[in-house]
Design an enzyme around this catalytic site. Structure first.
Site, PDB file in Angstrom:
ATOM      1  N   GLU A 286      -9.902  28.057  -5.629  1.00 33.87           N
ATOM      2  CA  GLU A 286     -10.465  26.623  -6.056  1.00 33.87           C
ATOM      3  C   GLU A 286     -10.486  26.488  -7.245  1.00 33.87           C
ATOM      4  O   GLU A 286     -10.132  25.281  -7.927  1.00 33.87           O
ATOM      5  CB  GLU A 286     -11.976  26.754  -5.362  1.00 33.87           C
ATOM      6  N   CYS A 312     -16.115  24.762   0.877  1.00 36.77           N
ATOM      7  CA  CYS A 312     -16.429  25.954   1.481  1.00 36.77           C
ATOM      8  C   CYS A 312     -17.444  25.669   2.400  1.00 36.77           C
ATOM      9  O   CYS A 312     -17.847  26.731   3.389  1.00 36.77           O
ATOM     10  CB  CYS A 312     -16.941  27.019   0.423  1.00 36.77           C
ATOM     11  N   SER A 332     -11.010  19.885  -2.248  1.00 35.91           N
ATOM     12  CA  SER A 332     -10.017  21.310  -2.438  1.00 35.91           C
ATOM     13  C   SER A 332      -9.551  21.596  -1.195  1.00 35.91           C
ATOM     14  O   SER A 332     -10.180  21.613  -0.151  1.00 35.91           O
ATOM     15  CB  SER A 332     -10.794  22.497  -3.002  1.00 35.91           C
ATOM     16  N   LYS A 371     -20.254  27.327  11.321  1.00 33.96           N
ATOM     17  CA  LYS A 371     -19.310  28.422  11.177  1.00 33.96           C
ATOM     18  C   LYS A 371     -18.761  28.699  12.536  1.00 33.96           C
ATOM     19  O   LYS A 371     -17.530  29.211  12.709  1.00 33.96           O
ATOM     20  CB  LYS A 371     -19.976  29.538  10.496  1.00 33.96           C
ATOM     21  N   GLU A 374     -15.989  26.217  13.033  1.00 34.33           N
ATOM     22  CA  GLU A 374     -15.056  26.485  12.096  1.00 34.33           C
ATOM     23  C   GLU A 374     -14.262  27.535  12.702  1.00 34.33           C
ATOM     24  O   GLU A 374     -12.812  27.320  12.492  1.00 34.33           O
ATOM     25  CB  GLU A 374     -15.672  26.786  10.766  1.00 34.33           C
ATOM     26  N   GLU A 379      -6.452  25.249  13.546  1.00 30.66           N
ATOM     27  CA  GLU A 379      -5.479  25.789  12.198  1.00 30.66           C
ATOM     28  C   GLU A 379      -5.801  27.045  11.650  1.00 30.66           C
ATOM     29  O   GLU A 379      -4.873  27.807  10.695  1.00 30.66           O
ATOM     30  CB  GLU A 379      -5.610  24.507  11.409  1.00 30.66           C
ATOM     31  N   CYS A 516     -26.803  27.340   1.842  1.00 29.54           N
ATOM     32  CA  CYS A 516     -26.583  28.324   2.935  1.00 29.54           C
ATOM     33  C   CYS A 516     -28.076  28.935   3.259  1.00 29.54           C
ATOM     34  O   CYS A 516     -28.295  29.225   4.250  1.00 29.54           O
ATOM     35  CB  CYS A 516     -25.706  29.225   2.703  1.00 29.54           C
TER      36      CYS A 516
END
Lengths: 592, 160, 389, 159
Positions: A286, A312, A332, A371, A374, A379, A516
């Protein structure tokens, strides 16, 4: 300041005008029970719909009982908080609430941490009269990749609605229907999957009952651990070590890195690694992208869009994919640390230990519920084999450890395995709001200026303000940094970017308040922001204890590039460590 | 959940857009916009609510929350001639169900649905208090008593 | 009403409307035209007479002849017999239920004799779609008086002294409510008329709006002047199409006459009114719920305080009153607080409109002084004796 | 009066906005309990519960809707307590409003055996030969009242 004097339970007190009876009583040490009320002081959010009517008290001269959460003190008020009338009303109202609530406490995922259960206990409810002919309001259960909704258990406290709309501005949840059938859910009572939900999990974090809980992946993990053909690799996110201890009765802010590692090893994981390693890797990718875009931008290249946005946080990614899909080229392209870890584990590390990626199971321990979604994105898999197989939350890990009879308090500290367990202090601070951008600046400064960074801690980037900004001096070049935590705050910065009004070079966004450490999968803080602050402090302590505190100095990262990736931004890096974004609205519409 | 899936035509979307802009795309005018759209479409299917949500910049969950709060708004289309069949005990034992079956067969729709041309919709209801006439069928405001399955065709014919 | 020697008032309230009163109006007009009487006889469609049980109703003025249950085909008889020959049509007259005799003058009908009509003062006497008729019966005089002769504080004092309490159910003193709203400091304030009448069987508000919409508009403007608001909103049920239609007409006429809008009566006071529709939620009769509904939200109530007078519509100080409350205001201003406070009981001043429905002989609307017991209203009036089936 | 109170509550249950617990759930439970009493399934102690629930709903509801909704129950319990007692103690409805508690009975003295009632009965609960006294089978009767309205000889009465 103007003050008012009043009497609560025969005790006199003087409080600032505008103080609620609830808060005044608290000052006197009188703890009035509340159910729907939620005070997120640091977020400036007070959820007080006045719906549960548990916090009612008697105010002399008033015809009806008054809810203390939303009744302001007035001069000369005489309040009684535990008369027979009050206690009877509380108990009767609680009986009403319970009469429309499933009584499967023994097997409810919230059992033990359920505020409704606690309240029933506190009010001494022993029977629910009329239950034999009481109709219950029933709804369809909905399981999304991250969150399970069981609205039969909804008590209309509206906390989730407040979090989703007022704090996060996601707008996935709203009260629907009216009267007895009223509940909170997505439009058309659709599955969460087909809504604007980002899976940030803030609704789960504040739900007082078992109506909103996370999807439990512990059984699958247990199965993998007991499969001799599988090599099971675990990674732990930085925020987990700062909160896990709370589930075992430790003070908030207790760091349990070593004990956690030992416990994971005891659970049978073959390799205990650290997501912090991947965080260092994220900084490399990044940071390089940032510097590349910045220098092109400074040279006048119109295709180099500034600011760059961090990517992130999966909840945040879901958010901009839904609401700002026309700005897909701004964030990013770097994957999140969880996914970078998975990609490296199942390629570089699998090669190193000589196994096929299909025989490796990567488990992540995350503070985050997004998460879970995710790691299931198409992908992030190769031929149907996901880079990260299962993601379990801090809470799930705690339950897992308890189930396995592991006495974490008496375990000796252990170290992470090598090489994917080695990290710098920069990787650790990823868990706090402002941490990612601070870590990035530590590296970017040295690469951009070619000079050694003297002062490592960019304290101007730290804090709990919802939106923060600071200008850093990169040896003459001003770098303007914006930070937002909580999606509602992110929206403010994003709208500026959209309208071309943003002056920032880089913006860090974390979906959850506090970053987080305040995520939806962490031990429940029940709105107590002191707990979040203690966790944040623990993270910074861990950073200070680390011998290396800049990502590009991590010897194992250097080695990874030498042996495998080449250099940051290389073709191989791009293939493994970068991603692209979708218009999620379109995707949802097609799926629906 | 919305049971019907409809595809909005371009002119439908344009109509919603115009209605919203007539009220300055002001979220506070949501209820007025919903009134306008229900008047036009006869009901407020999910798809219409989605377009409204977009133009008024109100989350669709909130639009749905408002639609389900007010009894005036409906998400199920009613036919031009709504047919209700009484399923009270008296009507039931006197063959109300058979009459209902006959209506379903004749119209080719289930309870809660409308015919494709939106002419008829079918619903069942609890006792209408005309047990002496059981089984009872209501078409719009008109009451039919002692309906036999054989009468169904004739009743429908009245509305041809 | 000077030009015509005779007026035929046809009830256009929702009840009579449903019973073909429109056709009666058409027929009457046709007959009058056919006989060349258009210059001397006028047909007026009015608001509710309150005597819904026996509708449709046609009243002939000036002699107060009260025809009940008139059918469209009866119009020829009325014109030929009554208008031309001056003979009352006995078969259409109201018959007293106890004496069974026809009552030719409505003033002698028990139904009206025992009433005291303030809020309903114009209902059934004027064409609600014509502002001139409202003005002819002292309409907008109160607003003129207030704007030119009184300070807001004087008006509030008058209302307070009248002792009027909110007629929506809460019973909060109107004057006090206005005073609180007046004292709230804000650049913008709002006057709201609560016309979300939702109790089953109640149609008091509807009748006022259908029969005398201007009285509400006038009162809202007076309230706006008192509390310092220029924005008025009427929250009305979407299920009242006729009332909505008449309100729209009335608002337009008032704007055209300069009685709403900028610089009313040439003063610095500006006030305008818009309509907001309800959508079927009884709870929206509660003022905080009503305000949320006007903001495009679910009509859920919130805890008071803060009261709407401090923080209401869009967070601005807002005064919410019910239709009936507003409708009495112009009369209080013109006739004075003393007159109003002499009506009713010690604690409750003035009159109250009741809708009578259910298992009774005559369904309808009455306005009586506060303190009149239901028993009197039901049992002492022959026409309202209980009919226990 | 019990069924009247139930009727009023039906409206509140339908119109409650659902925001606060006592109005959302309490009124529903109140309505259910009244339903039980109307069906003759009420117990004496239910009257105390009815009163307590009503008072708490009044005392704790957020807005005027919930604060007034139990009023019919309370005032009717006060003024017509004997009716409530009749329901729970004797399982009788003095006002003849509660379907479950009422019976249509044929008065043998007036019945001429015209069979009109038997023909109109939707559930064939009435038996009897032509020109003989008919009988209503209470097990089958759904209390629709069709026979009562049909009978020209005042031979059917409600108990």
């Amino acid at each position: 300041m103007e003050t008012v004097k009043l009497t609560i339970d025969n005790k006199e007190i003087e409080v600032p005008r505008g103080t609620t009876i609830l808060k005044a009583a608290k000052e006197l040490g009188i703890e009035i029970p509340t159910l729907c009320y939620m005070d997120l002081h640091d977020l400036n959010i007070e959820n007080k719909p006045g719906g549960c009517r548990i916090c009612v008290v008697e105010v002399q001269g008033r015809r009806n009982l008054a809810p203390t959460c939303s009744t302001k003190c007035e001069p000369g008020m005489v309040v009684k908080t535990h008369t027979a009338r009050v206690l009877n009303a509380r108990r009767t109202v609680m009986e009403f609430i319970l009469s429309d609530h499933p009584k499967d406490c023994l097997i409810c995922p919230k059992s033990g941490t359920c505020e409704l259960q606690d309240m029933a206990h506190r009010l001494g409810i022993r029977e629910i009269p009329g239950q034999e002919f009481a109709e219950m309001s029933t709804y369809r259960k909905d399981t999304s990749p991250s969150i399970i909704r069981d609205l039969d258990k909804c008590i209309m406290c509206r906390r989730c609605e407040t979090m989703c709309n007022d704090v996060q501005t996601v707008g996935a949840l709203s009260a629907f229907n009216r009267g007895f059938q009223a509940a909170v859910g997505p439009a058309f009572e659709q599955n969460l999957e087909y809504s604007s939900c980002t899976y940030c999990g803030q609704c789960v974090a504040v739900c007082p009952t078992g109506a909103l809980t996370e999807v439990n992946h512990v059984p699958q993990v247990l199965k993998a651990l007991n499969d001799p053909t599988k090599t099971v690799v675990v990674q732990t996110a930085p925020a987990v070590r700062a909160a896990l201890g709370e589930e075992f009765g430790m003070e908030p802010g207790t760091l349990v890195t070593g004990k956690m590692t030992a416990a994971l090893r005891a659970l049978g994981f073959d390799y205990v690694f650290d997501t912090d390693f991947a965080a260092d890797l994220t900084i490399m990718e990044e940071g390089t992208e940032l510097l590349d875009r910045l220098s092109r931008h400074l040279k006048g290249d119109k295709t180099a869009r500034i600011p760059i946005l961090t990517s992130c946080c999966p909840g945040w990614v879901n958010f901009f994919e839904y609401y700002y899909s026309d700005m897909k080229d701004v964030p990013s392209t770097a994957k999140s640390p969880q996914q970078m870890f998975g990609a490296i584990a199942k390629s570089y590390f699998a090669e190193k230990i000589g196994i096929n990626r299909k025989d490796m199971v990567v488990v992540s321990i995350m503070p985050c519920l997004a998460k879970k979604y995710e790691c299931q994105r198409d992908e992030f898999s190769v031929d149907g084999n996901p880079d990260v197989d299962f993601s379990i939350s801090t809470r799930e890990l705690a339950t897992f450890i308890k189930q396995a009879n592991i006495d974490i308090r008496n375990l000796h500290d252990e170290e992470f395995d090598s090489p994917l367990g080695e990290s710098t202090g920069a990787g650790v601070i990823f868990g706090n709001t402002g941490g990612v951008i601070e870590a990035a600046c530590r590296t970017a400064y040295e690469i951009f200026t070619g000079k050694k960074l003297e002062r490592l801690e960019f304290t101007e980037l730290r804090g709990m303000e919802g939106v923060r900004s600071a200008t850093l001096d990169f040896d003459g070049t001003p770098i303007k940094i914006g930070i937002a935590h909580g999606l509602g705050n992110a929206r403010k910065l994003l709208d500026d970017v959209k309208n071309g009004k943003s002056e920032f070079t880089a913006i860090e966004v974390m979906a959850c308040p506090g970053g987080c450490i305040g995520c939806g999968g962490q031990p429940l803080h029940h709105g107590n922001s002191d707990i979040i602050k203690a966790r944040a402090a623990a993270i910074y302590t861990e950073d200070r204890k680390k011998p290396l505190r800049k990502s590009h100095e991590n010897p194992f990262i250097i080695k990874l590039y030498e042996e495998f990736l080449g250099k940051p931004g290389s073709e191989k890096s791009h293939h493994l460590l970068h991603t692209h974004y979708f218009d999620r609205k379109d995707k949802i519409l097609v799926k629906k | 959940m919305s049971s019907i899936k409809i595809e909005l035509r371009k002119e439908d979307v344009d109509f919603i857009k115009e209605t919203c802009s007539k009220f300055n795309n002001d979220p506070q005018e949501l209820i007025n916009v919903l009134h306008g759209c229900q008047e036009h479409f006869g009901y407020l299917p999910a798809e219409v609510q989605e377009v409204i949500s977009e133009h008024l910049n109100v989350p669709v969950a909130k639009v749905y929350g408002v639609v389900t709060f007010y009894s005036f708004f409906t998400m199920t289309p009613k036919g031009k001639h709504p047919i209700s069949i009484c399923m009270g005990t008296a009507c039931y034992v006197r063959g109300g169900e058979k009459v209902l079956e006959e209506f379903k067969k004749e119209l080719g729709i289930k309870v809660g649905e409308s015919t494709k041309d939106n002419k008829f919709s079918l619903s069942s209801l609890r006792c209408v208090g005309a047990c002496g006439l059981a089984p009872v069928v209501l078409v719009g405001d008109k009451t039919y008593g002692r309906v036999a399955p054989d009468d169904v065709k004739g009743i429908l014919k009245e509305y041809e | 009403m000077s030009k015509y020697s005779m007026h035929l008032l046809v009830c256009g309230g929702t009840g009579c409307h449903a019973a073909e009163s429109d056709a009666i109006v058409c027929n009457l007009r046709d007959e009058i035209e056919a006989r060349g009487l258009t210059d001397t006889v006028q047909v007026i469609k009015t608001g509710c007479f309150g005597f819904c049980e026996k509708g449709p109703i046609v009243k002939v003025m000036p002699d107060n002849t009260f025809y009940v249950q008139v059918k469209p085909e009866d119009t020829q008889t009325i014109i030929d017999e009554h208008v031309i020959k001056g003979r009352k049509v006995t078969r259409l007259l109201y018959k007293d239920p106890s004496s069974k005799e026809a009552v030719s003058d409505s003033k002698h009908m028990d139904f009206y004799k025992k009433q005291m009509r303030i809020a309903l003062r114009n209902c059934g006497f004027i064409n609600p779609e014509n502002i001139d008729e409202y003005i002819a019966r002292d309409g907008y005089q109160a607003l003129g008086k207030v704007l030119t002769e009184m300070t807001p504080d004087q008006v509030i004092k008058e209302i307070k002294e009248s002792g009027q309490r909110g007629r929506g159910g809460g019973g909060f003193p109107t004057g006090l409510k206005w005073e609180i709203a007046r004292k709230s400091v804000s650049d913008e304030k709002c006057v709201v008329c609560n016309a979300d009448e939702g109790d089953p069987g109640a149609f008091m508000d509807r009748s006022v709006l259908e029969g005398d919409p201007h009285s509400v508009l006038e009162a809202m403007a007076i309230c706006g002047y008192c509390i310092g608001a220029s924005n008025g909103l009427i929250y009305i049920r979407a299920e009242y199409p006729l009332a909505i239609e008449r309100l729209k007409i009335a608002i337009n006429q008032a704007r055209e006459s300069g009685l709403l809008g900028n610089k009313i009566f040439g003063t610095d006071f500006s006030f305008d009114i818009t309509l907001r529709y309800g959508a079927g939620a009884f709870v929206c009769g509660e003022e905080t719920a009503l305000i949320h509904s006007m903001e495009g939200l679910r009509g859920e109530p919130t805890i008071k305080p803060p009261f709407p007078a401090e923080s209401g519509y869009l967070g601005k100080p807002t005064n919410v009153n019910n239709v009936e409350t507003f409708a009495s205001i112009p009369a209080i201003i013109l006739k004075g607080a003393k007159w109003y406070s002499s009506i009713g009981t010690e604690k409750s001043k003035g009159t109250k409109v009741f809708a009578l429905a259910g298992k009774i002989n005559n369904v309808g609307l009455i306005e009586v002084p506060m303190g009149t017991t239901l028993r009197i209203a039901w049992f002492q009036w022959p026409s309202f004796s209980l009919n226990l089936q | 009066m019990v069924s009247m109170a139930k009727f009023f509550l039906e409206f509140t249950v339908e119109e409650s906005c659902g925001k606060c617990a006592p109005c959302r759930i309490g009124n529903k439970r109140l309505h259910e309990l009244l339903g039980q009493i109307c069906e003759g399934k009420g117990k004496l102690e239910d009257l105390d519960r009815l009163k307590n629930m009503s008072l708490v709903i009044k005392d704790t509801s957020l807005c005027g809707l919930g604060q007034t909704s139990p009023n019919p129950v309370l005032s009717m319990m006060e003024n017509f307590r004997e009716e409530y007692l009749a329901h729970v103690n004797d399982k009788k409805c003095p006002a003849g409003q509660c379907k479950s508690l009422m019976k249509y009975i044929i008065n043998a003295e007036n019945c001429v055996g015209c069979t009109a009632c038997a023909r109109v009965c939707p559930v064939n609960a009435i038996t009897g030969e032509r020109k003989e006294v008919h009988l209503i089978n209470q097990e089958i009767c759904i209390k629709c009242g069709a026979c009562f309205e049909k009978c020209k000889f005042d031979a059917i009465y409600i108990s």
